[in-house]
Write a protein that holds these residues in place. Structure first.
Motif, short mmCIF file in Angstrom:
data_model
loop_
_atom_site.label_atom_id
_atom_site.label_comp_id
_atom_site.label_asym_id
_atom_site.label_seq_id
_atom_site.Cartn_x
_atom_site.Cartn_y
_atom_site.Cartn_z
N TRP A 423 -9.80 -5.46 11.08
CA TRP A 423 -9.26 -4.91 9.83
C TRP A 423 -10.22 -5.20 8.69
CZ3 TRP A 423 -5.13 -1.89 10.56
CH2 TRP A 423 -4.40 -2.08 11.75
N ARG A 424 -10.23 -4.34 7.69
CA ARG A 424 -11.05 -4.60 6.50
C ARG A 424 -10.34 -5.61 5.61
NH1 ARG A 424 -11.09 -0.92 1.16
NH2 ARG A 424 -9.07 -1.94 1.15
N THR A 425 -11.06 -6.60 5.10
CA THR A 425 -10.45 -7.55 4.17
C THR A 425 -9.85 -6.77 3.00
OG1 THR A 425 -12.25 -9.08 4.69
CG2 THR A 425 -10.83 -9.64 2.81
N GLN A 426 -8.56 -6.95 2.81
CA GLN A 426 -7.89 -6.21 1.74
C GLN A 426 -8.17 -6.91 0.41
OE1 GLN A 426 -6.52 -3.36 1.71
NE2 GLN A 426 -5.31 -3.35 -0.17
N PRO A 427 -8.62 -6.18 -0.62
CA PRO A 427 -8.81 -6.85 -1.92
C PRO A 427 -7.49 -7.43 -2.43
CG PRO A 427 -9.20 -4.46 -2.08
CD PRO A 427 -8.96 -4.77 -0.65
N LEU A 428 -7.58 -8.53 -3.15
CA LEU A 428 -6.34 -9.19 -3.60
C LEU A 428 -6.06 -8.96 -5.08
CD1 LEU A 428 -6.67 -12.61 -1.69
CD2 LEU A 428 -5.46 -10.55 -0.97
N TRP A 429 -6.98 -8.28 -5.80
CA TRP A 429 -6.72 -8.08 -7.23
C TRP A 429 -5.43 -7.28 -7.42
CZ3 TRP A 429 -11.87 -5.13 -8.78
CH2 TRP A 429 -12.00 -3.98 -8.00
N GLY A 430 -4.66 -7.69 -8.39
CA GLY A 430 -3.40 -6.98 -8.70
C GLY A 430 -2.25 -7.33 -7.77
N ILE A 431 -2.50 -8.08 -6.69
CA ILE A 431 -1.46 -8.28 -5.66
C ILE A 431 -0.20 -8.95 -6.23
CG2 ILE A 431 -2.36 -10.51 -4.77
CD1 ILE A 431 -1.68 -9.40 -1.93
N GLY A 432 -0.40 -9.81 -7.24
CA GLY A 432 0.75 -10.52 -7.81
C GLY A 432 1.69 -9.62 -8.59
N LEU A 433 1.27 -8.39 -8.87
CA LEU A 433 2.14 -7.46 -9.61
C LEU A 433 2.87 -6.49 -8.67
CD1 LEU A 433 -0.18 -6.83 -12.67
CD2 LEU A 433 2.14 -7.76 -12.76
N THR A 434 2.73 -6.68 -7.36
CA THR A 434 3.34 -5.75 -6.40
C THR A 434 4.85 -5.63 -6.63
OG1 THR A 434 1.67 -6.39 -4.79
CG2 THR A 434 3.59 -5.22 -3.93
N GLU A 435 5.51 -6.76 -6.80
CA GLU A 435 6.96 -6.70 -6.96
C GLU A 435 7.34 -5.99 -8.27
OE1 GLU A 435 9.03 -10.42 -6.46
OE2 GLU A 435 10.88 -9.31 -6.04
N THR A 436 6.59 -6.28 -9.34
CA THR A 436 6.87 -5.64 -10.63
C THR A 436 6.71 -4.12 -10.52
OG1 THR A 436 5.90 -7.58 -11.65
CG2 THR A 436 6.19 -5.66 -13.07
N VAL A 437 5.64 -3.68 -9.84
CA VAL A 437 5.34 -2.24 -9.77
C VAL A 437 6.18 -1.55 -8.69
CG1 VAL A 437 3.55 -0.53 -9.24
CG2 VAL A 437 3.00 -2.51 -10.67
N ASN A 438 6.23 -2.16 -7.50
CA ASN A 438 6.82 -1.47 -6.36
C ASN A 438 8.19 -2.00 -5.93
OD1 ASN A 438 3.52 -1.10 -5.37
ND2 ASN A 438 4.86 0.64 -5.67
N GLY A 439 8.62 -3.09 -6.56
CA GLY A 439 9.96 -3.60 -6.27
C GLY A 439 10.09 -4.24 -4.89
N HIS A 440 8.96 -4.58 -4.26
CA HIS A 440 9.05 -5.29 -2.98
C HIS A 440 7.82 -6.17 -2.82
CE1 HIS A 440 5.90 -3.00 -0.90
NE2 HIS A 440 6.37 -1.94 -1.50
N THR A 441 7.84 -7.02 -1.81
CA THR A 441 6.67 -7.87 -1.52
C THR A 441 6.31 -7.74 -0.04
OG1 THR A 441 8.19 -9.72 -1.16
CG2 THR A 441 7.14 -9.58 -3.34
N LYS A 442 6.14 -6.48 0.41
CA LYS A 442 5.78 -6.22 1.81
C LYS A 442 4.26 -6.10 1.87
CE LYS A 442 10.02 -5.34 3.35
NZ LYS A 442 10.61 -6.14 4.41
N PHE A 443 3.61 -7.01 2.59
CA PHE A 443 2.15 -7.01 2.61
C PHE A 443 1.60 -6.72 4.00
CE2 PHE A 443 3.33 -9.72 -1.03
CZ PHE A 443 2.79 -8.93 -2.02
N LEU A 444 0.28 -6.62 4.06
CA LEU A 444 -0.54 -6.31 5.25
C LEU A 444 -0.49 -4.81 5.59
CD1 LEU A 444 0.20 -9.46 7.41
CD2 LEU A 444 -1.80 -9.03 5.98
N HIS A 445 -1.31 -4.42 6.57
CA HIS A 445 -1.54 -2.98 6.79
C HIS A 445 -0.27 -2.21 7.10
CE1 HIS A 445 -1.84 -4.69 10.88
NE2 HIS A 445 -1.29 -3.54 11.24
N ASP A 446 0.70 -2.88 7.72
CA ASP A 446 1.94 -2.15 8.05
C ASP A 446 3.15 -2.75 7.34
OD1 ASP A 446 1.97 -4.48 9.48
OD2 ASP A 446 2.26 -3.55 11.44
N GLY A 447 2.88 -3.54 6.30
CA GLY A 447 3.98 -4.07 5.50
C GLY A 447 4.89 -5.03 6.26
N ARG A 448 4.36 -5.66 7.32
CA ARG A 448 5.21 -6.53 8.15
C ARG A 448 5.52 -7.87 7.48
NH1 ARG A 448 1.84 -7.98 13.32
NH2 ARG A 448 1.31 -5.77 13.26
#
Ligand code: HEC
Ligand code: HEC
Length: 488
Positions: A423-448
């Motif tokens: 897998w390509r290393t996923q950039p982490l910039w902005g990751i802490g705002l995921t819940e604010t923007v998308n309303g969830h904290t599902k991470f990795l390529h398939d959100g597992r």
């Protein structure tokens, strides 16, 4: 007169921006974690925006010129446009399908952020922002040769093609629906904390066009966040290749290689940068590919206006949305605009980057070997495409290389040079705002992963020793590490 005005405007911008040139000394790693590093707050360079709400991923880079902001806005319109089936009196928006996964880019890249796996507790179909890539092992010598020359990413399923479409226009049945079951795997920290990881098991139900190939390989992916992509594309490829270490000569058990992919613009190979397996060389190609594969819309490098396979005879009978004076459903001007938009979504600024606990967490991140793959910073090259992207000190926390992440994260699908385990290393910039923007904290390529800690605990393979270090931390140290990642 207008031209002279434009020229002097460019010259002013040129002098202003060249005055900001960064010294490469800024790329040195500072091992003092008592205070933040210079410019660290501005993850996306001068274009960074300070907005901490639902729109944090949707803003133009702060350093765009006024005329560029207009292109950004028109591009945004295309990104949000809901496409409809052809023929329609709205010829500018028709051509959707016959098969599709969503009817707009925004449908998957929700609020320009990330998608998620379907929420199994809802009774409506919520699988839209996740796609299933389909492939089979090579069947013939021709297949092997095409793969070895990097002309194709993988071998498609003969009937269903390279991606499952769970929607179709009226009068046509969709290909099938995705199905996910979870298995739970407990993992214990030395400090006694136990985390239950949810391992997804994928299958496809309600197939409408016969069986899948008996050796079908499924790769599930959620839509990625759209921020900072133009900056990534502006990194000098040599700076990315410099971090490759295929034979692990520095003995840190982390190797890392760039994907090699087919680039339609040069009709040759190039390094892969975009997508979870870095299977696309450019934002432009990834976007044109999305128009074609996710929505069934044609453009110069994807000339077929329908996304049916040859064997899908019913699908092939539907009309496409090409205009009379245009060969494709999307003109190259429209692809220019979507490329411009996708290249200039700003990266949000760090929050609490100078907080004591965040800095303590940053130290743990560095000392646990996370930076072997999550490379903190780069300076982008001079960009002929857009001054906003030129010579910027950026903090993506990625090396954009492929890594073997172990059995846990592996699927069976390859994509050009990337194996199922890579897998390509996923950039982490902005990751802490995921819940604010998308309303969830599902991470990795398939959100597992249901949160950041689970995302870290799924790391294996080249990242196994990093993960083992995390499992030895105290409860407070883990909290600080998470606080650091949340501040990104
Ligand atoms: C059906 C859902 C879906 C739609 C619609 C969709 N995307 Fe995506 N997008 C994805 C997925 C999934 C990925 C990850 C692809 C992969 O790993 O192969 C992705 C990745 C990307 C990336 C690469 C991001 C990165 O960090 O590497 C770009 C750029 C992108 N999409 C642009 C677009 C544009 C532009 C449109 C509209 C033309 C669009 N997408 C429509 C699901 C979608
Ligand atoms: C060997 C390379 C490597 C190392 C070392 C590594 N990572 Fe990763 N990281 C990756 C890759 C590759 C992914 C994407 C994996 C996927 O989506 O399946 C990833 C994904 C992540 C994600 C989720 C990103 C997202 O947007 O979904 C987080 C959070 C993360 N890493 C944190 C860490 C931390 C913390 C450490 C140190 C303990 C670490 N990583 C060490 C390669 C690495």
């Amino acid at each position: 007169m207008r031209e002279i005005f434009k020229l002097s405007f460019f010259l002013i911008i040129f002098f202003v921006s060249s005055a900001y040139s960064y010294s490469t000394d800024l790329l040195n790693i500072d091992n003092n974690f008592n205070y933040p590093e210079e410019f660290e707050e501005f993850s996306g360079g001068e274009g960074t925006v300070k907005v901490n709400n639902k729109n944090s991923f949707s803003l133009p880079m702060k350093n765009l010129r006024a005329d560029q902001k207009i292109d950004f806005l028109i591009g945004n319109g295309l990104f949000k446009r809901e496409w409809i089936p052809a023929p329609s009196i709205k010829t500018s928006s028709d051509g959707l399908g016959p098969f599709f996964n969503a009817s707009s880019c925004q449908g998957c890249h929700i609020k320009d952020g990330r998608g998620h796996p379907p929420n199994l507790t809802l009774d409506f179909d919520d699988s839209i922002s996740m796609v299933f890539h389909l492939s089979i092992p090579p069947q013939t010598e021709d297949d092997v040769n095409s793969l070895n020359s990097y002309q194709i990413k993988s071998i498609d399923d003969p009937m269903y093609g390279g991606q499952l479409s769970d929607f179709a226009i009226d009068d046509l049945l969709p290909e099938g629906q995705i199905e996910i079951n979870y298995e739970f795997i407990p993992l214990a920290f030395d400090n006694g904390t136990v985390v239950k990881l949810s391992k997804p098991i994928y299958s496809i139900k309600e197939l409408n066009y016969g069986d899948l190939h008996p050796n079908i390989q499924i790769s599930a992916r959620v839509a990625q966040p759209m921020i900072g992509l133009g900056l990534i594309q502006s990194i000098d490829p040599n700076d990315i290749l410099a971090n490759q270490d295929p034979d692990d000569e520095n003995n840190d058990s982390v190797s890392g290689v760039a994907n090699i992919v087919w680039d339609y613009s040069s009709n040759n190979t190039n390094i892969g940068l975009f997508g979870w397996k870095a299977a696309q060389p450019s934002i432009r190609q990834q976007s044109a590919d999305a128009f074609h594969n996710d929505m069934g819309l044609s453009s110069a490098h994807y000339p077929n206006g329908s996304n049916c396979t040859e064997k899908q005879t019913e699908c092939n009978q539907f009309e496409n949305g090409n205009d009379l004076n245009n060969d494709f459903e999307l003109s190259s001007g429209q692809i220019d605009l979507i490329e411009f938009y996708s290249s200039h979504l700003a990266v949000p600024a760090r929050r609490d980057h100078d907080n004591e606990k965040v800095l303590a967490g940053k130290k743990i991140f560095y000392e646990s070997g996370c930076t072997s793959c999550h490379t903190p910073k780069f300076i982008t090259a001079k960009s002929n495409y857009s001054s906003a992207l030129s010579e910027q000190l950026i903090w993506p926390y990625s090396d954009f290389l492929l890594h073997d992440m172990g059995d846990g994260l592996a699927d069976e699908s390859n994509a050009f040079k990337a194996s199922g385990r890579e897998w390509r290393t996923q950039p982490l910039w902005g990751i802490g705002l995921t819940e604010t923007v998308n309303g969830h904290t599902k991470f990795l390529h398939d959100g597992r992963a249901n949160n950041l800690l689970e995302a870290i605990l799924w790391h294996g393979g080249e990242a196994e020793s990093s993960k083992q270090k995390i499992l030895k931390l105290s409860v407070e140290q883990v909290e600080n590490l998470i606080k650091f990642i949340e501040s990104l």
